[in-house]
Design a protein around this motif. Sequence first.
Motif, mmCIF file in Angstrom:
data_model
loop_
_atom_site.group_PDB
_atom_site.id
_atom_site.type_symbol
_atom_site.label_atom_id
_atom_site.label_comp_id
_atom_site.label_asym_id
_atom_site.label_seq_id
_atom_site.Cartn_x
_atom_site.Cartn_y
_atom_site.Cartn_z
ATOM 1 N N SER A 8 0.846 -1.185 0.000
ATOM 2 C CA SER A 8 0.000 0.000 0.000
ATOM 3 C C SER A 8 0.883 1.238 0.000
ATOM 4 O O SER A 8 1.936 1.249 0.630
ATOM 5 N N ARG A 58 -5.792 -1.067 3.540
ATOM 6 C CA ARG A 58 -5.951 0.164 4.335
ATOM 7 C C ARG A 58 -5.226 0.040 5.679
ATOM 8 O O ARG A 58 -4.522 0.948 6.106
ATOM 9 N N PRO A 67 -9.280 11.023 6.369
ATOM 10 C CA PRO A 67 -9.836 9.859 5.674
ATOM 11 C C PRO A 67 -8.985 9.472 4.461
ATOM 12 O O PRO A 67 -8.443 10.332 3.770
ATOM 13 N N LEU A 68 -8.885 8.176 4.241
ATOM 14 C CA LEU A 68 -8.136 7.644 3.103
ATOM 15 C C LEU A 68 -9.107 7.148 2.046
ATOM 16 O O LEU A 68 -10.072 6.459 2.361
ATOM 17 N N LYS A 69 -8.832 7.485 0.796
ATOM 18 C CA LYS A 69 -9.660 7.025 -0.312
ATOM 19 C C LYS A 69 -8.789 6.205 -1.259
ATOM 20 O O LYS A 69 -7.718 6.665 -1.671
ATOM 21 N N LEU A 70 -9.256 4.998 -1.595
ATOM 22 C CA LEU A 70 -8.518 4.180 -2.543
ATOM 23 C C LEU A 70 -8.607 4.826 -3.913
ATOM 24 O O LEU A 70 -9.696 5.058 -4.431
ATOM 25 N N TRP A 71 -7.453 5.163 -4.494
ATOM 26 C CA TRP A 71 -7.419 5.743 -5.829
ATOM 27 C C TRP A 71 -7.393 4.637 -6.875
ATOM 28 O O TRP A 71 -8.195 4.627 -7.791
ATOM 29 N N ARG A 72 -6.484 3.685 -6.709
ATOM 30 C CA ARG A 72 -6.337 2.641 -7.713
ATOM 31 C C ARG A 72 -5.491 1.498 -7.163
ATOM 32 O O ARG A 72 -4.622 1.706 -6.342
ATOM 33 N N PHE A 115 -3.550 4.881 -2.024
ATOM 34 C CA PHE A 115 -4.555 5.640 -1.284
ATOM 35 C C PHE A 115 -4.203 7.124 -1.305
ATOM 36 O O PHE A 115 -3.035 7.492 -1.252
ATOM 37 N N VAL A 116 -5.226 7.950 -1.350
ATOM 38 C CA VAL A 116 -5.055 9.398 -1.297
ATOM 39 C C VAL A 116 -5.631 9.881 0.031
ATOM 40 O O VAL A 116 -6.749 9.509 0.400
ATOM 41 N N ALA A 117 -4.851 10.691 0.732
ATOM 42 C CA ALA A 117 -5.311 11.311 1.979
ATOM 43 C C ALA A 117 -5.651 12.762 1.670
ATOM 44 O O ALA A 117 -4.832 13.484 1.105
ATOM 45 N N ARG A 118 -6.854 13.161 2.015
ATOM 46 C CA ARG A 118 -7.240 14.554 1.777
ATOM 47 C C ARG A 118 -6.590 15.490 2.779
ATOM 48 O O ARG A 118 -6.463 16.673 2.532
#
Length: 125
Positions: free
Chosen positions: A5, A40, A58-63, A81-84
């Motif tokens: 990851s 994650r 929050p972490l969002k799975l990008w790809r 993962f992308v963290a905002r």
Amino acid sequence: MAKSSKLVAAKKGRVLLVRRRRDKLWMFPGGRKHVGESERNCLRREIREELPKLKLGPLKLWREVKAKNRRSGRKMSDAIFVARKASGPLKIGDKNEIDKAAWRKPRGIRLTPTSRYIRDKLFPR
């Protein structure tokens, strides 16, 4: 399921990168999964180990990337993962593996193959 990851965090035109001690290549923070661990949870554990003072939103799975690197021949199997939101001091936890952490512009530095792929897809010229 991915084997590793990686975290992408950006602010003010810069991305969060760490530098590997062994070859001085920069990369997006993260690492390999343990058996039975989700992507994650792997990322959260790796961040605690590498940058223990960093706070992530929050972490969002990008790809999920599953490919063979054309240059090195290495097989990539990464959940990106992308963290905002990411804040806090960049204190290094695992000094045997990482010697620097910084918010840097994503171009003009030596990156690992996977990190080059991520940079080129998320931050095109």
